[in-house]
Design a protein around this motif. Structure first.
Motif, PDB file in Angstrom:
ATOM      1  N   ARG A 106       0.851  -1.191   0.000  1.00  0.00           N
ATOM      2  CA  ARG A 106       0.000   0.000   0.000  1.00  0.00           C
ATOM      3  C   ARG A 106       0.884   1.236   0.000  1.00  0.00           C
ATOM      4  NH1 ARG A 106      -5.545  -0.894   2.782  1.00  0.00           N
ATOM      5  NH2 ARG A 106      -5.679  -3.146   2.875  1.00  0.00           N
ATOM      6  N   LEU A 107       0.296   2.393  -0.233  1.00  0.00           N
ATOM      7  CA  LEU A 107       1.068   3.634  -0.284  1.00  0.00           C
ATOM      8  C   LEU A 107       1.731   3.957   1.051  1.00  0.00           C
ATOM      9  CD1 LEU A 107      -1.180   5.957  -2.493  1.00  0.00           C
ATOM     10  CD2 LEU A 107       0.731   4.498  -3.165  1.00  0.00           C
ATOM     11  N   ASN A 108       1.137   3.479   2.169  1.00  0.00           N
ATOM     12  CA  ASN A 108       1.724   3.738   3.490  1.00  0.00           C
ATOM     13  C   ASN A 108       2.771   2.689   3.874  1.00  0.00           C
ATOM     14  OD1 ASN A 108       0.252   1.497   4.191  1.00  0.00           O
ATOM     15  ND2 ASN A 108      -1.063   2.531   5.670  1.00  0.00           N
ATOM     16  N   ALA A 109       3.197   1.872   2.912  1.00  0.00           N
ATOM     17  CA  ALA A 109       4.258   0.866   3.052  1.00  0.00           C
ATOM     18  C   ALA A 109       3.824  -0.412   3.757  1.00  0.00           C
ATOM     19  CB  ALA A 109       5.502   1.443   3.714  1.00  0.00           C
ATOM     20  N   THR A 110       2.558  -0.566   4.115  1.00  0.00           N
ATOM     21  CA  THR A 110       2.104  -1.825   4.695  1.00  0.00           C
ATOM     22  C   THR A 110       1.893  -2.843   3.579  1.00  0.00           C
ATOM     23  OG1 THR A 110      -0.222  -1.147   4.645  1.00  0.00           O
ATOM     24  CG2 THR A 110       1.005  -0.718   6.677  1.00  0.00           C
TER      25      THR A 110
END
Length: 68
Positions: free
Chosen positions: A6-10
């Motif tokens: 995901r964009l938040n690195a998860t």
């Protein structure tokens, strides 16, 4: 399952068989058969390659006899 980011690195594991379409404008959006949408860092081309690799592993596993 394929692993995406995901964009938040998860990390996110998606069932590649349920992907309906992939768009890019400018972020990559994966739309699932149930209508769920995921915005990810990978490009559509990377997702397609991950899906091809996943399906090849599944087919290979089906061909190799299980150890006894």
């Amino acid at each position: 399952m394929i692993m995406l980011t995901r964009l938040n690195a998860t990390k996110l594991a998606l069932n590649a068989d349920l992907i309906e379409r992939i768009g890019q404008a400018p972020d990559t959006v994966v739309v699932m058969a149930n209508g769920a949408q995921y915005v990810v860092r990978e490009s559509p081309e990377e997702i397609i390659e991950l899906t091809i690799d996943y399906r090849a592993r599944v087919l290979n596993a089906a061909r190799v006899p299980a150890p006894r």
